[in-house]
Design a protein around this motif. Structure first.
Motif, PDB file in Angstrom:
ATOM      1  N   SER A   1       0.719  -1.094   0.092  1.00 55.58           N
ATOM      2  CA  SER A   1      -0.057   0.060   0.036  1.00 55.58           C
ATOM      3  C   SER A   1       0.874   1.266   0.069  1.00 55.58           C
ATOM      4  O   SER A   1       0.370   2.199  -0.602  1.00 55.58           O
ATOM      5  CB  SER A   1      -0.695  -0.017   1.371  1.00 55.58           C
ATOM      6  OG  SER A   1      -0.103  -0.155   2.444  1.00 55.58           O
ATOM      7  N   VAL A   2       1.985   1.080   0.663  1.00 57.02           N
ATOM      8  CA  VAL A   2       3.055   2.354   0.446  1.00 57.02           C
ATOM      9  C   VAL A   2       3.511   2.744  -0.857  1.00 57.02           C
ATOM     10  O   VAL A   2       3.626   3.910  -1.070  1.00 57.02           O
ATOM     11  CB  VAL A   2       4.102   1.953   1.681  1.00 57.02           C
ATOM     12  CG1 VAL A   2       5.254   2.980   1.494  1.00 57.02           C
ATOM     13  CG2 VAL A   2       3.616   1.680   3.016  1.00 57.02           C
ATOM     14  N   ALA A   3       3.940   1.594  -1.506  1.00 54.76           N
ATOM     15  CA  ALA A   3       4.387   1.848  -2.884  1.00 54.76           C
ATOM     16  C   ALA A   3       3.298   2.203  -3.762  1.00 54.76           C
ATOM     17  O   ALA A   3       3.628   3.197  -4.651  1.00 54.76           O
ATOM     18  CB  ALA A   3       5.028   0.551  -3.526  1.00 54.76           C
ATOM     19  N   ARG A   4       1.989   1.886  -3.717  1.00 56.74           N
ATOM     20  CA  ARG A   4       1.034   2.295  -4.575  1.00 56.74           C
ATOM     21  C   ARG A   4       0.649   3.770  -4.271  1.00 56.74           C
ATOM     22  O   ARG A   4       0.388   4.635  -4.927  1.00 56.74           O
ATOM     23  CB  ARG A   4      -0.390   1.645  -4.242  1.00 56.74           C
ATOM     24  CG  ARG A   4      -0.172   0.196  -4.801  1.00 56.74           C
ATOM     25  CD  ARG A   4      -1.488  -0.413  -4.952  1.00 56.74           C
ATOM     26  NE  ARG A   4      -2.103  -0.762  -3.535  1.00 56.74           N
ATOM     27  CZ  ARG A   4      -2.159  -1.614  -2.711  1.00 56.74           C
ATOM     28  NH1 ARG A   4      -1.476  -2.668  -2.935  1.00 56.74           N
ATOM     29  NH2 ARG A   4      -2.551  -1.706  -1.402  1.00 56.74           N
TER      30      ARG A   4
ATOM     31  N   VAL B   1       6.022  10.109   4.542  1.00 59.86           N
ATOM     32  CA  VAL B   1       4.856   9.982   4.498  1.00 59.86           C
ATOM     33  C   VAL B   1       4.140   8.514   4.383  1.00 59.86           C
ATOM     34  O   VAL B   1       2.912   8.387   4.488  1.00 59.86           O
ATOM     35  CB  VAL B   1       4.316  10.905   3.318  1.00 59.86           C
ATOM     36  CG1 VAL B   1       4.416  12.437   3.679  1.00 59.86           C
ATOM     37  CG2 VAL B   1       4.815  10.302   2.177  1.00 59.86           C
ATOM     38  N   GLY B   2       5.022   7.846   4.037  1.00 62.88           N
ATOM     39  CA  GLY B   2       4.556   6.356   4.124  1.00 62.88           C
ATOM     40  C   GLY B   2       5.891   5.382   4.436  1.00 62.88           C
ATOM     41  O   GLY B   2       7.086   5.650   4.366  1.00 62.88           O
TER      42      GLY B   2
ATOM     43  N   ILE C   1       0.977   3.249   6.329  1.00 66.56           N
ATOM     44  CA  ILE C   1       1.965   2.170   6.967  1.00 66.56           C
ATOM     45  C   ILE C   1       1.551   0.848   6.637  1.00 66.56           C
ATOM     46  O   ILE C   1       0.128   0.503   6.570  1.00 66.56           O
ATOM     47  CB  ILE C   1       1.875   2.340   8.542  1.00 66.56           C
ATOM     48  CG1 ILE C   1       2.594   3.856   9.045  1.00 66.56           C
ATOM     49  CG2 ILE C   1       2.904   1.522   9.260  1.00 66.56           C
ATOM     50  CD1 ILE C   1       2.643   4.140  10.398  1.00 66.56           C
ATOM     51  N   ASP C   2       2.329   0.051   6.362  1.00 66.12           N
ATOM     52  CA  ASP C   2       2.209  -1.332   5.857  1.00 66.12           C
ATOM     53  C   ASP C   2       3.126  -2.269   7.052  1.00 66.12           C
ATOM     54  O   ASP C   2       4.209  -2.271   6.669  1.00 66.12           O
ATOM     55  CB  ASP C   2       2.476  -1.822   4.585  1.00 66.12           C
ATOM     56  CG  ASP C   2       1.968  -3.172   4.180  1.00 66.12           C
ATOM     57  OD1 ASP C   2       2.029  -3.915   5.024  1.00 66.12           O
ATOM     58  OD2 ASP C   2       1.468  -3.119   3.062  1.00 66.12           O
ATOM     59  N   LEU C   3       2.407  -3.082   7.894  1.00 60.06           N
ATOM     60  CA  LEU C   3       3.080  -4.032   8.836  1.00 60.06           C
ATOM     61  C   LEU C   3       2.714  -5.561   8.361  1.00 60.06           C
ATOM     62  O   LEU C   3       3.040  -6.073   9.362  1.00 60.06           O
ATOM     63  CB  LEU C   3       2.837  -3.518  10.193  1.00 60.06           C
ATOM     64  CG  LEU C   3       3.327  -2.243  10.694  1.00 60.06           C
ATOM     65  CD1 LEU C   3       2.687  -1.773  11.991  1.00 60.06           C
ATOM     66  CD2 LEU C   3       4.805  -1.999  10.614  1.00 60.06           C
TER      67      LEU C   3
END
Length: 240
Positions: free
Chosen positions: A52-55, A83-84, A108-110
């Motif tokens: 989701s951060v890369a998108r 920001v991401g 944020i993606d965890l």
């Protein structure tokens, strides 16, 4: 055998130019590394292309991926803002120590980590966070009432649209003491800020904070303790 006073072999113009370029390159590399938080490198490799951060970063031309971070213009002349943050598939059992550096993150993606528990206080100050993807075993920070929408897909959970707990009712309602105002401080977290000229414990004191008096007393106490310590050491030195 070299005669006394004879000069050794000097650096030629080509070698001097090469050394100068090397030093400038190292300085530029160190400057770039200093401007980036350690949280961007607490997991090896770049951000995952499908995260989701890369998108999010790819959808905004002003943003740039560096390591695991999506960076954007900061509020001032300092380093870029995070920001991401993509820390997915990093084998994390706990958040890295530099995680608070990402408090300005929007996404944020965890996911894909063996995280068992993340205290709500870990997200203190994350007031801009609008999307966080977690392993399915974890609940959304602040609880389900702190978000507008929660979705699950496979082994991940995504919490979107952070609510303002100061404008909520029911479980999220928060009452601040008199003379203070509620201010968001992260998912499900608030802080009470004294309003107007009120200050002190529970904002019970009115008027400007006595800065001169405070620092005057602090300086006098510090000076007295320093003189006392100096006198004690001097007496000990004379006695010996």
């Amino acid at each position: 055998m070299r005669r006394p006073g004879a000069s050794g072999p000097g650096f030629g113009p080509g070698l001097r130019a090469w050394l100068l370029r090397l030093l400038l390159g190292l300085a530029a590399w160190r400057g770039g590394a200093a401007g980036r938080s350690p949280v961007c490198g607490c997991c090896p490799g770049p951000a995952r292309s499908g995260s989701s951060v890369a998108r999010y970063c790819g959808a905004h031309p002003a943003l740039e991926l560096q390591g695991r971070c999506c960076l954007g213009p900061g509020p001032g002349p300092g380093p870029a803002a995070i920001v991401g943050l993509d820390l997915g598939n990093c084998s994390l059992t706990f958040l890295c120590a530099a995680f608070p550096d990402a408090s300005a993150a929007v996404v944020i993606d965890l996911t894909e980590n063996p995280l068992e528990n993340i205290p709500n206080t870990s997200f203190q100050g994350f007031t801009r966070l609008q999307s966080i993807s977690l392993p399915l075993a974890l609940e959304c920070p602040g609880g389900s009432m702190a978000w507008d929408r929660i979705t699950t897909q496979g082994d991940s959970r995504t919490c979107q649209g952070q609510k303002n707990p100061c404008n909520s009712s029911g479980d999220l309602a928060w009452l601040c003491p008199e003379n203070s105002l509620c201010s968001p401080n992260g998912p499900g977290l608030v802080q009470c800020m004294c309003s107007g000229s009120y200050h002190g414990y529970k904002c019970l004191r009115e008027g400007t904070f006595p800065v001169l008096l405070f620092y005057g007393i602090l300086g006098a106490v510090t000076t007295s303790l320093s003189l006392l310590a100096w006198g004690t050491q001097r007496r000990k030195a004379k006695a010996s």
